[in-house]
Structures are given as C-alpha cells and as structure tokens.
Design a protein around this motif. Structure first.
Motif, PDB file in Angstrom:
ATOM      1  N   GLN A  19       0.719  -1.222  -0.024  1.00 48.26           N
ATOM      2  CA  GLN A  19       0.199  -0.040  -0.236  1.00 48.26           C
ATOM      3  C   GLN A  19       0.946   1.167   0.002  1.00 48.26           C
ATOM      4  O   GLN A  19       1.798   1.348   0.855  1.00 48.26           O
ATOM      5  N   VAL A  20       0.750   2.134  -0.930  1.00 48.25           N
ATOM      6  CA  VAL A  20       1.558   3.318  -1.289  1.00 48.25           C
ATOM      7  C   VAL A  20       0.856   4.575  -1.297  1.00 48.25           C
ATOM      8  O   VAL A  20      -0.297   4.491  -1.821  1.00 48.25           O
ATOM      9  N   ALA A  21       1.455   5.671  -1.046  1.00 46.77           N
ATOM     10  CA  ALA A  21       1.027   7.012  -1.585  1.00 46.77           C
ATOM     11  C   ALA A  21       2.022   7.825  -1.899  1.00 46.77           C
ATOM     12  O   ALA A  21       3.241   7.514  -1.417  1.00 46.77           O
ATOM     13  N   LEU A  22       1.731   8.786  -2.800  1.00 41.51           N
ATOM     14  CA  LEU A  22       2.770   9.727  -3.178  1.00 41.51           C
ATOM     15  C   LEU A  22       2.236  11.221  -3.070  1.00 41.51           C
ATOM     16  O   LEU A  22       1.469  11.605  -3.481  1.00 41.51           O
ATOM     17  N   ARG A  23       2.982  11.896  -2.077  1.00 39.61           N
ATOM     18  CA  ARG A  23       2.689  13.461  -1.841  1.00 39.61           C
ATOM     19  C   ARG A  23       4.045  14.218  -2.326  1.00 39.61           C
ATOM     20  O   ARG A  23       5.073  14.033  -2.304  1.00 39.61           O
ATOM     21  N   VAL A  24       3.798  15.380  -3.283  1.00 33.16           N
ATOM     22  CA  VAL A  24       4.711  16.029  -3.863  1.00 33.16           C
ATOM     23  C   VAL A  24       4.718  17.386  -3.511  1.00 33.16           C
ATOM     24  O   VAL A  24       3.420  17.990  -3.409  1.00 33.16           O
ATOM     25  N   SER A  58       1.797  21.834  -2.046  1.00 30.55           N
ATOM     26  CA  SER A  58       1.823  20.408  -1.694  1.00 30.55           C
ATOM     27  C   SER A  58       0.571  19.687  -2.162  1.00 30.55           C
ATOM     28  O   SER A  58      -0.631  19.673  -1.531  1.00 30.55           O
ATOM     29  N   ASP A  59       0.801  18.254  -2.720  1.00 33.01           N
ATOM     30  CA  ASP A  59      -0.388  17.881  -3.559  1.00 33.01           C
ATOM     31  C   ASP A  59      -0.396  16.105  -3.326  1.00 33.01           C
ATOM     32  O   ASP A  59       0.864  15.637  -3.713  1.00 33.01           O
ATOM     33  N   LEU A  60      -1.288  15.617  -2.812  1.00 32.82           N
ATOM     34  CA  LEU A  60      -1.298  13.969  -2.828  1.00 32.82           C
ATOM     35  C   LEU A  60      -1.496  13.507  -4.129  1.00 32.82           C
ATOM     36  O   LEU A  60      -2.851  13.424  -4.432  1.00 32.82           O
ATOM     37  N   VAL A  61      -0.528  13.148  -4.824  1.00 32.10           N
ATOM     38  CA  VAL A  61      -0.941  12.876  -6.345  1.00 32.10           C
ATOM     39  C   VAL A  61      -1.319  11.540  -6.461  1.00 32.10           C
ATOM     40  O   VAL A  61      -1.807  11.129  -7.482  1.00 32.10           O
ATOM     41  N   PHE A  62      -0.955  10.394  -5.464  1.00 28.92           N
ATOM     42  CA  PHE A  62      -1.282   9.313  -5.601  1.00 28.92           C
ATOM     43  C   PHE A  62      -1.890   9.071  -4.222  1.00 28.92           C
ATOM     44  O   PHE A  62      -0.896   8.648  -3.268  1.00 28.92           O
ATOM     45  N   PRO A  63      -3.288   8.891  -3.802  1.00 31.51           N
ATOM     46  CA  PRO A  63      -3.677   8.570  -2.573  1.00 31.51           C
ATOM     47  C   PRO A  63      -3.330   7.082  -2.070  1.00 31.51           C
ATOM     48  O   PRO A  63      -2.965   6.532  -3.091  1.00 31.51           O
ATOM     49  N   MET A  64      -3.372   6.898  -1.034  1.00 38.69           N
ATOM     50  CA  MET A  64      -2.735   5.648  -0.445  1.00 38.69           C
ATOM     51  C   MET A  64      -3.739   4.565  -0.934  1.00 38.69           C
ATOM     52  O   MET A  64      -4.986   4.372  -0.668  1.00 38.69           O
ATOM     53  N   GLN A  65      -3.230   3.589  -1.433  1.00 40.67           N
ATOM     54  CA  GLN A  65      -3.976   2.278  -2.066  1.00 40.67           C
ATOM     55  C   GLN A  65      -3.066   1.382  -2.612  1.00 40.67           C
ATOM     56  O   GLN A  65      -1.744   1.540  -2.429  1.00 40.67           O
ATOM     57  N   LYS A  66      -3.449   0.242  -2.928  1.00 42.50           N
ATOM     58  CA  LYS A  66      -2.856  -0.523  -3.534  1.00 42.50           C
ATOM     59  C   LYS A  66      -1.819  -0.297  -4.767  1.00 42.50           C
ATOM     60  O   LYS A  66      -2.161   0.312  -5.583  1.00 42.50           O
ATOM     61  N   MET A  67      -0.932  -0.798  -4.665  1.00 41.66           N
ATOM     62  CA  MET A  67       0.273  -0.414  -5.964  1.00 41.66           C
ATOM     63  C   MET A  67      -0.198  -0.531  -7.237  1.00 41.66           C
ATOM     64  O   MET A  67      -0.938  -1.597  -7.546  1.00 41.66           O
ATOM     65  N   ARG A  87       0.545   3.504 -13.066  1.00 40.59           N
ATOM     66  CA  ARG A  87      -0.092   4.884 -12.712  1.00 40.59           C
ATOM     67  C   ARG A  87       0.796   5.677 -11.868  1.00 40.59           C
ATOM     68  O   ARG A  87       0.953   7.006 -12.117  1.00 40.59           O
ATOM     69  N   LEU A  88       1.584   4.973 -11.054  1.00 37.00           N
ATOM     70  CA  LEU A  88       2.417   5.734 -10.063  1.00 37.00           C
ATOM     71  C   LEU A  88       3.390   6.426 -11.079  1.00 37.00           C
ATOM     72  O   LEU A  88       4.200   7.369 -10.898  1.00 37.00           O
ATOM     73  N   LEU A  89       4.224   5.552 -11.789  1.00 39.28           N
ATOM     74  CA  LEU A  89       4.973   5.961 -12.724  1.00 39.28           C
ATOM     75  C   LEU A  89       4.825   6.920 -13.461  1.00 39.28           C
ATOM     76  O   LEU A  89       5.794   8.202 -13.787  1.00 39.28           O
TER      77      LEU A  89
END
Length: 202
Positions: free
Chosen positions: A18-23, A39-48, A52-54
């Motif tokens: 489970q990952v999230a990405l904030r930039v 500061s933006d949560l570009v990928f909310p916490m969810q299964k990999m 999309r994350l790339l």
C-alpha cells in the motif's frame, strides 16, 4: 535524478504494498501566491498501481519552493486513520523555505497519537541547520536520516528506508527491540525471543 531513482524504486516494490505519493513545490513557481501551500497528494494511499504511479512521477516538474513542515503535517494527516505500521519517507534537496519548523511538526504528530515513522533522505543538502532539523524529525519519530550526494547514494538511502521493519519480543510478549532487515543488529540479553516481521501486505 530523483525522478529516475523513484521510478526504479517503484519498479522494485512488491505488487501488494500500500503506497501513496505526496509532492511539493511542483505546481506554483517560487514567490507566486500559494507557493508555500504547494503540496499535493498525487497518488492517495492504495494498493500499488505501478503504471499509474510511474506516470505521476514522470509528470512532476520542479517549479517552486520547499514547504517541508507544511507537507509533513499533511502527510501525517494522510496516514492518521490507517492501521499501523505507518511509514513516511521524506526526500528533499532543499531547506524549509516557508517559515515552518519540521521538528515541531514531527513532535505534534507524536503528541496527537499519529504513530508514524518518518525516514528522511537529504539529497545533496548543503545547509547544516537543515540537516540537523531533518535528523531531529527522524529521531523524534523513530526513523532514520540518510545523506545522499549521488544517484547511487540516493537509491541506496531510499532502499534502506524501505527495508522491512521487525519487532523483537521477549518470552512474555513485551517488545524489547525494533529494527530493520539489513541494518545494525539489536543487542538483547541471553534468552528466548520472537521476531515479528511487518510484511508488505500490511
């Protein structure tokens, strides 16, 4: 460099994590209105979801300032209601530029019951005061601080931060130590212990 390293890290992560990405500092140019709230949560916490994350990582453009304290506070809120273990990896190549105090934010997270471990990777940080602040953030939350001055060191630092954590429990089930796979051994008195790994599916 950071985008290339993050792409490699993402490719190597387990599919079930489970990952999230904030930039931060990627939408508003420095000095423009709102730059210290960029500061933006570009990928909310969810299964990999690696493709999309790339794409999210490749679309990042460094534009603005460095609101470290603000972003850390928001990241704490991102994980507040999630089950433990909670883990934030903060990567920065610059100092706090918006008047915030990252160690105070870390202390506030701990006081408010957000049991989150924050590892900090400083990429080619030149400012000694910033390094001290980042080391304090890690120490307050039980995390690690690492310096990186090259692509290879940045990759290694993030990989170390992602190493699986474990607890050492005595015969009565009390935790007597906490560590990470591949890191320094934990000294304990002679006796019988259990080692509990915190797996990727958690």
């Amino acid at each position: 460099v950071a985008k290339d390293v993050m792409a490699q890290i993402i490719q190597d992560l387990p599919e079930n994590v489970q990952v999230a990405l904030r930039v931060f500092g990627h939408r508003i140019r420095e000095g423009a209105t709102g730059d210290c709230q960029d500061s933006d949560l570009v990928f909310p916490m969810q299964k990999m979801d690696k493709p999309r994350l790339l794409r999210k990582v490749r679309d990042i453009e460094a534009l603005g300032t460095t609101p470290l304290a603000y972003s850390l506070r928001l990241a704490g809120e991102d994980v507040r209601h999630l089950p433990e273990p909670k883990h934030i990896i903060l990567v920065t190549d610059g100092k706090e530029e918006c008047g915030g105090n990252p160690p105070e934010v870390a202390e506030g997270l701990v006081r408010s019951g957000v049991n989150v471990q924050v590892d900090v990777v400083g990429f080619d940080l030149a400012d000694a005061a910033t390094k001290r602040d980042m080391e304090r953030v890690a120490k307050i939350t039980g995390g690690l601080y690492a310096d990186a001055k090259s692509t290879r060191e940045l990759l290694q630092a993030i990989q170390q931060a992602l190493a699986a954590p474990y607890d050492v429990l005595d015969a009565g089930g009390k935790r007597v130590g906490r560590g990470r796979v591949g890191h320094q051994a934990i000294p304990v008195p002679e006796g019988m212990y259990s080692v509990v790994m915190q797996g990727a599916d958690r």
